[in-house]
Scaffold this motif. Structure first.
Motif, PDB file in Angstrom:
ATOM      1  N   ASP A 205      42.537 125.094  63.374  1.00 24.21           N
ATOM      2  CA  ASP A 205      42.640 126.173  64.366  1.00 24.21           C
ATOM      3  C   ASP A 205      42.365 125.690  65.784  1.00 24.21           C
ATOM      4  O   ASP A 205      43.097 126.022  66.723  1.00 24.21           O
ATOM      5  CB  ASP A 205      41.679 127.322  64.033  1.00 24.21           C
TER       6      ASP A 205
ATOM      7  N   GLU B 102      42.545 122.646  67.121  1.00 19.35           N
ATOM      8  CA  GLU B 102      43.599 121.765  67.619  1.00 19.35           C
ATOM      9  C   GLU B 102      44.844 122.558  67.998  1.00 19.35           C
ATOM     10  O   GLU B 102      45.489 122.287  69.009  1.00 19.35           O
ATOM     11  CB  GLU B 102      43.951 120.704  66.571  1.00 19.35           C
ATOM     12  N   ILE B 103      45.192 123.544  67.174  1.00 18.01           N
ATOM     13  CA  ILE B 103      46.378 124.365  67.464  1.00 18.01           C
ATOM     14  C   ILE B 103      46.159 125.170  68.739  1.00 18.01           C
ATOM     15  O   ILE B 103      47.052 125.271  69.587  1.00 18.01           O
ATOM     16  CB  ILE B 103      46.708 125.286  66.270  1.00 18.01           C
ATOM     17  N   GLU B 104      44.966 125.726  68.913  1.00 14.33           N
ATOM     18  CA  GLU B 104      44.667 126.477  70.136  1.00 14.33           C
ATOM     19  C   GLU B 104      44.783 125.581  71.361  1.00 14.33           C
ATOM     20  O   GLU B 104      45.315 126.002  72.395  1.00 14.33           O
ATOM     21  CB  GLU B 104      43.262 127.082  70.052  1.00 14.33           C
ATOM     22  N   GLN B 105      44.299 124.344  71.249  1.00 19.62           N
ATOM     23  CA  GLN B 105      44.397 123.415  72.374  1.00 19.62           C
ATOM     24  C   GLN B 105      45.858 123.066  72.661  1.00 19.62           C
ATOM     25  O   GLN B 105      46.256 122.998  73.827  1.00 19.62           O
ATOM     26  CB  GLN B 105      43.607 122.140  72.088  1.00 19.62           C
ATOM     27  N   LEU B 106      46.633 122.852  71.630  1.00 19.53           N
ATOM     28  CA  LEU B 106      48.047 122.498  71.822  1.00 19.53           C
ATOM     29  C   LEU B 106      48.828 123.613  72.523  1.00 19.53           C
ATOM     30  O   LEU B 106      49.694 123.362  73.342  1.00 19.53           O
ATOM     31  CB  LEU B 106      48.697 122.176  70.483  1.00 19.53           C
ATOM     32  N   PHE B 107      48.501 124.841  72.171  1.00 18.19           N
ATOM     33  CA  PHE B 107      49.229 125.963  72.747  1.00 18.19           C
ATOM     34  C   PHE B 107      48.466 126.648  73.872  1.00 18.19           C
ATOM     35  O   PHE B 107      48.897 127.675  74.387  1.00 18.19           O
ATOM     36  CB  PHE B 107      49.598 126.981  71.648  1.00 18.19           C
ATOM     37  N   ASP B 108      47.323 126.094  74.218  1.00 18.95           N
ATOM     38  CA  ASP B 108      46.511 126.601  75.316  1.00 18.95           C
ATOM     39  C   ASP B 108      46.271 128.089  75.160  1.00 18.95           C
ATOM     40  O   ASP B 108      46.518 128.889  76.075  1.00 18.95           O
ATOM     41  CB  ASP B 108      47.171 126.283  76.655  1.00 18.95           C
ATOM     42  N   MET B 109      45.784 128.501  74.017  1.00 14.81           N
ATOM     43  CA  MET B 109      45.620 129.918  73.700  1.00 14.81           C
ATOM     44  C   MET B 109      44.360 130.523  74.311  1.00 14.81           C
ATOM     45  O   MET B 109      44.208 131.736  74.325  1.00 14.81           O
ATOM     46  CB  MET B 109      45.591 130.109  72.178  1.00 14.81           C
ATOM     47  N   ASN B 110      43.432 129.723  74.789  1.00 19.41           N
ATOM     48  CA  ASN B 110      42.179 130.261  75.327  1.00 19.41           C
ATOM     49  C   ASN B 110      42.238 130.511  76.828  1.00 19.41           C
ATOM     50  O   ASN B 110      41.245 130.881  77.436  1.00 19.41           O
ATOM     51  CB  ASN B 110      41.015 129.294  75.029  1.00 19.41           C
TER      52      ASN B 110
END
Length: 81
Positions: free
Chosen positions: A70, A72-80
């Motif tokens: 989760d 890594e995926i958030e970092q890849l898609f810049d979800m935060n």
């Protein structure tokens, strides 16, 4: 799979054997009760067929499998942001 009664099988044996040899197995029944299954001689047996789930019980799935990665995926898609 086709089921034929024994009388019909005797009458049409050549045709039925030709079809079975081409990969169309059939069942011979007597009084509606299946007796034998006719299959090509080179058809693999049940033991020779590859089983689905052959690795069953040899590994386990972690409880958090659906949340793994989760961060890594958030970092890849810049979800935060």
């Amino acid at each position: 799979m086709q089921t034929v009664n024994i009388h019909n099988a005797k009458t049409n044996l050549s045709r039925l054997v030709d079809r079975a040899a081409k990969g169309e197995p059939f069942i011979i029944a007597k009084a509606g009760k299946p007796l034998v299954k006719v299959v090509p001689i080179d058809q693999p047996t049940t033991a020779q067929m590859r089983r689905v789930g052959f690795m069953a019980g040899q590994f386990s799935v972690p409880d958090d499998f659906d949340r793994m990665g989760d961060e890594e995926i958030e970092q890849l898609f810049d979800m935060n942001t």
